[in-house]
Design a protein around this motif. Sequence first.
Motif, short mmCIF file in Angstrom:
data_model
loop_
_atom_site.label_atom_id
_atom_site.label_comp_id
_atom_site.label_asym_id
_atom_site.label_seq_id
_atom_site.Cartn_x
_atom_site.Cartn_y
_atom_site.Cartn_z
N LYS A 22 -29.60 -16.91 27.28
CA LYS A 22 -28.75 -18.04 27.63
C LYS A 22 -29.31 -19.33 27.03
N PRO A 35 -20.39 -14.65 23.42
CA PRO A 35 -20.86 -14.41 24.80
C PRO A 35 -22.22 -13.73 24.81
N THR A 36 -22.97 -13.93 25.88
CA THR A 36 -24.35 -13.47 25.98
C THR A 36 -24.51 -11.98 25.70
N ASN A 37 -23.62 -11.14 26.21
CA ASN A 37 -23.74 -9.70 26.01
C ASN A 37 -23.70 -9.34 24.53
N SER A 73 -24.50 -11.43 22.04
CA SER A 73 -25.68 -12.01 21.38
C SER A 73 -26.92 -11.17 21.64
#
Length: 281
Positions: A227, A268-270, A272
């Motif tokens: 994040k 989105p984080t997933n 990345s």
Amino acid sequence: WWKKKIILSKENFMKIAYLMSVYSGDSIQYFERAIESIINQEISEDYEIRIYLGIDGEISLNLMNAIVSYNKYIFKIVKSKKNIGLAAILNLIIDNLNNEKFLFRMDSDDISLPSRTQKQIDFLIKNPDCIAVGSSISEINESNKITGFKKAFLLNEISDKAFYRNPFNHPTMALRGDFFNLVGTYDPKLKKSQDYELWLRALGIGYRMENIEEPLLLFRISNEFHKKRNSFQNSRNEFMISFNFTLKNKKYKFIPVIILKFIVRLLPTNFSKIAYKIIRK
């Protein structure tokens, strides 16, 4: 795990400085393990390790008590009353250095492996034209379990990779004592990616910097790592630093890669996380 070693100060010792900072969000447990890993470095008796600690803003009483418990190992503490960011607090530490021969960076939640200091000093001594050296890292989670490996770029890779990604792992860096006099200090305007800008500045001047392929540090990947890493501010800073360096050196072929990387960082984080694992292979 660590063999206890008390660091004593003698005038004829070769002085080495470890630069570390803490702020209100730091874990006491991680901080203690980080300090212990410095205290227990396996180095020649000819060296003296000095720990310089920067306190960035107000911290909890418990964290301050933990710092006080290591007073005999901490050479100097510098403090900012308000949170000023990593670049600024490191510059404050640099202003308070005492002509140490070598300077080491480390974050307060990472662990330096026992042979780190000696191996990086030996490398710099054997390579007098090299101004700084980093290393690969083993990644650990919040339970101290090794979860991954990030291979550092070697000399023949650094010159190209530097145009679109940071070629050095900041907490693994060992610098010659005059590094900041020659290159300058961190840019305090950069709250993120300040190390990347500094390394490009050194490379741009023409200084040689290298990496040791062996992992010499355990780098903590917390739940907040991706994040923070993919925040807009961090992604934007890296993009601008890479883009400006590329334009300055007229290496236009790297511009598509720089743009693609910026786009991936904004996913989105997933997504990345998946990209991060692919890049590390």
